[in-house]
Motif scaffolding. Structure first.
Motif, PDB file in Angstrom:
ATOM      1  N   TRP A   1       0.838  -1.191   0.000  1.00 40.06           N
ATOM      2  CA  TRP A   1       0.000   0.000   0.000  1.00 40.06           C
ATOM      3  C   TRP A   1       0.877   1.245   0.000  1.00 40.06           C
ATOM      4  N   GLY A   2       1.965   1.191   0.752  1.00 36.00           N
ATOM      5  CA  GLY A   2       2.829   2.353   0.873  1.00 36.00           C
ATOM      6  C   GLY A   2       3.665   2.660  -0.349  1.00 36.00           C
ATOM      7  N   THR A   3       3.697   1.778  -1.312  1.00 38.21           N
ATOM      8  CA  THR A   3       4.522   2.015  -2.502  1.00 38.21           C
ATOM      9  C   THR A   3       3.725   2.494  -3.711  1.00 38.21           C
ATOM     10  N   THR A   4       2.422   2.604  -3.597  1.00 38.97           N
ATOM     11  CA  THR A   4       1.631   2.939  -4.781  1.00 38.97           C
ATOM     12  C   THR A   4       1.875   4.364  -5.269  1.00 38.97           C
ATOM     13  N   GLY A   5       2.014   5.299  -4.353  1.00 43.41           N
ATOM     14  CA  GLY A   5       2.295   6.679  -4.771  1.00 43.41           C
ATOM     15  C   GLY A   5       3.640   6.787  -5.460  1.00 43.41           C
ATOM     16  N   THR A   6       4.634   6.112  -4.917  1.00 44.64           N
ATOM     17  CA  THR A   6       5.959   6.108  -5.523  1.00 44.64           C
ATOM     18  C   THR A   6       5.924   5.431  -6.891  1.00 44.64           C
ATOM     19  N   ALA A   7       5.213   4.317  -6.971  1.00 44.28           N
ATOM     20  CA  ALA A   7       5.107   3.618  -8.258  1.00 44.28           C
ATOM     21  C   ALA A   7       4.472   4.514  -9.310  1.00 44.28           C
ATOM     22  N   GLN A   8       3.452   5.281  -8.927  1.00 48.15           N
ATOM     23  CA  GLN A   8       2.816   6.190  -9.877  1.00 48.15           C
ATOM     24  C   GLN A   8       3.792   7.253 -10.346  1.00 48.15           C
ATOM     25  N   SER A   9       4.646   7.734  -9.443  1.00 51.12           N
ATOM     26  CA  SER A   9       5.575   8.798  -9.826  1.00 51.12           C
ATOM     27  C   SER A   9       6.610   8.324 -10.842  1.00 51.12           C
ATOM     28  N   PHE A  10       6.904   7.031 -10.859  1.00 50.85           N
ATOM     29  CA  PHE A  10       7.872   6.497 -11.817  1.00 50.85           C
ATOM     30  C   PHE A  10       7.236   6.066 -13.134  1.00 50.85           C
ATOM     31  N   PHE A  11       5.913   6.105 -13.202  1.00 50.84           N
ATOM     32  CA  PHE A  11       5.206   5.685 -14.397  1.00 50.84           C
ATOM     33  C   PHE A  11       5.414   6.725 -15.502  1.00 50.84           C
TER      34      PHE A  11
END
Length: 131
Positions: free
Chosen positions: A16-26
């Motif tokens: 759950w805590g990595t979804t924002g970071t994952a979006q930023s690298f998209f």
């Protein structure tokens, strides 16, 4: 003690805590609504598969008003969270989301359940606001 349950909660928190970071690298131009919908679909179908495999689904015992409120809240959270991460950045969007959780849960508990928040809530809210 059942360490399996604790381990599963820890893994869920990490994911759950990595979804924002994952979006930023998209690199694409995916809209926050589509990212949130995809996240809900994966999570929802994973949970459905889990309860079906382990035979834990009992439609008669579901508290439908609470389940519907939860579903609406999760559906609203997704585009709002991913939009905030897109507009403010991962750090601010995530910190505000995590920090607002104790404040909002206390307010909801106070208004919906008519239960005055206790000392633990006050301490968690204070720490969230100071942090």
């Amino acid at each position: 003690m059942h360490y399996t349950a604790s381990l599963l909660v820890l893994i869920a928190a990490i994911l759950w805590g990595t979804t924002g970071t994952a979006q930023s690298f998209f690199d694409g131009t995916a809209h926050p609504l589509s990212i949130g919908a995809f996240r809900l679909a994966i999570g929802g179908f994973s949970l459905l598969l889990f309860v079906l495999v382990f035979g834990k689904l009992s439609v008669r015992s579901i508290p439908w008003p609470a389940a519907m409120l939860s579903a609406i809240s999760m559906a609203l959270f997704q585009p709002l969270f991913f939009s905030s991460v897109q507009l403010t950045g991962v750090a601010i969007g995530t910190v505000v989301t995590i920090g607002s959780a104790p404040v909002l849960t206390g307010i909801i508990e106070w208004t919906a359940l008519r239960k005055k928040p206790d000392r633990v809530w006050a301490m968690a809210t204070l720490l969230a606001l100071v942090g």
